[in-house]
Each structure stands twice: as C-alpha cells, then as structure tokens.
Write a protein that holds these residues in place. Sequence first.
Motif, PDB file in Angstrom:
ATOM      1  N   ASN A  23      31.758  46.265  31.007  1.00 56.30           N
ATOM      2  CA  ASN A  23      32.752  47.325  31.199  1.00 56.30           C
ATOM      3  C   ASN A  23      32.466  48.135  32.455  1.00 56.30           C
ATOM      4  OD1 ASN A  23      33.949  46.527  28.827  1.00 56.30           O
ATOM      5  ND2 ASN A  23      32.974  48.099  27.589  1.00 56.30           N
ATOM      6  N   VAL A  24      31.212  48.498  32.654  1.00 54.75           N
ATOM      7  CA  VAL A  24      30.841  49.279  33.838  1.00 54.75           C
ATOM      8  C   VAL A  24      31.013  48.429  35.093  1.00 54.75           C
ATOM      9  CG1 VAL A  24      28.921  50.456  34.979  1.00 54.75           C
ATOM     10  CG2 VAL A  24      29.272  50.729  32.529  1.00 54.75           C
ATOM     11  N   LEU A  25      30.624  47.168  35.031  1.00 53.60           N
ATOM     12  CA  LEU A  25      30.767  46.281  36.174  1.00 53.60           C
ATOM     13  C   LEU A  25      32.232  46.104  36.559  1.00 53.60           C
ATOM     14  CD1 LEU A  25      29.214  44.436  38.127  1.00 53.60           C
ATOM     15  CD2 LEU A  25      29.571  42.596  36.501  1.00 53.60           C
ATOM     16  N   ALA A  26      33.101  45.939  35.576  1.00 56.91           N
ATOM     17  CA  ALA A  26      34.530  45.799  35.849  1.00 56.91           C
ATOM     18  C   ALA A  26      35.076  47.057  36.522  1.00 56.91           C
ATOM     19  CB  ALA A  26      35.293  45.513  34.555  1.00 56.91           C
ATOM     20  N   LEU A  27      34.657  48.210  36.060  1.00 55.22           N
ATOM     21  CA  LEU A  27      35.119  49.464  36.654  1.00 55.22           C
ATOM     22  C   LEU A  27      34.617  49.614  38.083  1.00 55.22           C
ATOM     23  CD1 LEU A  27      36.626  52.115  36.250  1.00 55.22           C
ATOM     24  CD2 LEU A  27      34.493  53.089  35.408  1.00 55.22           C
ATOM     25  N   LEU A  28      33.349  49.306  38.320  1.00 58.23           N
ATOM     26  CA  LEU A  28      32.797  49.439  39.671  1.00 58.23           C
ATOM     27  C   LEU A  28      33.471  48.479  40.648  1.00 58.23           C
ATOM     28  CD1 LEU A  28      28.989  49.874  38.932  1.00 58.23           C
ATOM     29  CD2 LEU A  28      30.621  51.617  39.675  1.00 58.23           C
ATOM     30  N   PHE A  59      44.899  45.720  39.310  1.00 59.05           N
ATOM     31  CA  PHE A  59      44.938  44.288  39.030  1.00 59.05           C
ATOM     32  C   PHE A  59      43.534  43.721  38.874  1.00 59.05           C
ATOM     33  CE2 PHE A  59      45.100  39.845  40.514  1.00 59.05           C
ATOM     34  CZ  PHE A  59      45.925  39.329  39.533  1.00 59.05           C
ATOM     35  N   LEU A  60      42.626  44.121  39.743  1.00 58.82           N
ATOM     36  CA  LEU A  60      41.255  43.630  39.673  1.00 58.82           C
ATOM     37  C   LEU A  60      40.568  44.087  38.388  1.00 58.82           C
ATOM     38  CD1 LEU A  60      39.382  41.905  41.367  1.00 58.82           C
ATOM     39  CD2 LEU A  60      38.606  43.965  42.510  1.00 58.82           C
ATOM     40  N   TYR A  61      40.858  45.304  37.940  1.00 57.00           N
ATOM     41  CA  TYR A  61      40.288  45.783  36.681  1.00 57.00           C
ATOM     42  C   TYR A  61      40.792  44.935  35.512  1.00 57.00           C
ATOM     43  CZ  TYR A  61      38.936  48.862  32.876  1.00 57.00           C
ATOM     44  OH  TYR A  61      38.382  49.361  31.719  1.00 57.00           O
ATOM     45  N   LEU A  62      42.076  44.631  35.500  1.00 61.56           N
ATOM     46  CA  LEU A  62      42.634  43.787  34.447  1.00 61.56           C
ATOM     47  C   LEU A  62      41.988  42.408  34.438  1.00 61.56           C
ATOM     48  CD1 LEU A  62      44.849  43.340  32.250  1.00 61.56           C
ATOM     49  CD2 LEU A  62      46.294  42.518  34.106  1.00 61.56           C
ATOM     50  N   ASP A  69      35.831  39.976  28.493  1.00 59.14           N
ATOM     51  CA  ASP A  69      36.183  39.702  27.098  1.00 59.14           C
ATOM     52  C   ASP A  69      36.043  38.216  26.765  1.00 59.14           C
ATOM     53  OD1 ASP A  69      36.659  42.345  26.564  1.00 59.14           O
ATOM     54  OD2 ASP A  69      38.835  42.208  26.827  1.00 59.14           O
ATOM     55  N   LEU A  70      36.436  37.353  27.694  1.00 54.48           N
ATOM     56  CA  LEU A  70      36.272  35.914  27.465  1.00 54.48           C
ATOM     57  C   LEU A  70      34.798  35.533  27.361  1.00 54.48           C
ATOM     58  CD1 LEU A  70      38.966  34.350  29.797  1.00 54.48           C
ATOM     59  CD2 LEU A  70      38.887  34.272  27.310  1.00 54.48           C
ATOM     60  N   VAL A  71      33.970  36.114  28.215  1.00 58.22           N
ATOM     61  CA  VAL A  71      32.534  35.841  28.145  1.00 58.22           C
ATOM     62  C   VAL A  71      31.981  36.321  26.810  1.00 58.22           C
ATOM     63  CG1 VAL A  71      30.292  36.487  29.114  1.00 58.22           C
ATOM     64  CG2 VAL A  71      32.149  35.785  30.625  1.00 58.22           C
ATOM     65  N   ARG A  72      32.424  37.476  26.340  1.00 51.59           N
ATOM     66  CA  ARG A  72      31.953  37.982  25.045  1.00 51.59           C
ATOM     67  C   ARG A  72      32.353  37.054  23.901  1.00 51.59           C
ATOM     68  NH1 ARG A  72      33.238  44.266  26.344  1.00 51.59           N
ATOM     69  NH2 ARG A  72      31.239  44.683  27.364  1.00 51.59           N
TER      70      ARG A  72
END
Length: 81
Positions: A23-28, A59-62, A69-72
């Motif tokens: 989550n943090v990585l996606a936001l950064l 778009f990049l966040y999505l 989520d797929l990795v999880r």
Amino acid sequence: MQAHTDQAPPTFPALHFLVNHGNVLALLIALCPPLGGSLFWATGSSPAFLVAGALGGAFLYLIMRSYVDLVRIIVDMLLPK
C-alpha cells in the motif's frame, strides 16, 4: 545420482515485501507523476502538466494497487504458510 530432499523451500522475499508494504509502495510510486507535473509547471511549463500529472498519478495508483492485490491473492493461495 540421488536428489537432495532436505532443501529449504524458496522464500520469495520480493513477494513478501509487496504483501507487507504494497500500500505504501503504491502510494509513493503514484506520487511521482503529480510531483513531476508540479515541477514542470513551477519551472515555467504549461499548466497542462499539473492535470497530466494528477491523472497519471491516479491511474498509476490504480494499477499499482491492483498489482499488489493480485500478489496478495497469489501469496495467500499458492505459497505454503
């Protein structure tokens, strides 16, 4: 020749990093286009860079969140616990 049966199972550190910090990585990562657009605008470029940066960041966040989520899901279903 006999195969070794006492080998340690693979640990997949990159997958576990994404599960724990995704989550943090996606936001950064998603903050990069808006910051870049702001930098271009601040140096005298068109204000369209602000809009492009905001849209690119959203778009990049999505994309990044769906990847996390797929990795999880993969880790939850396929990796041994």
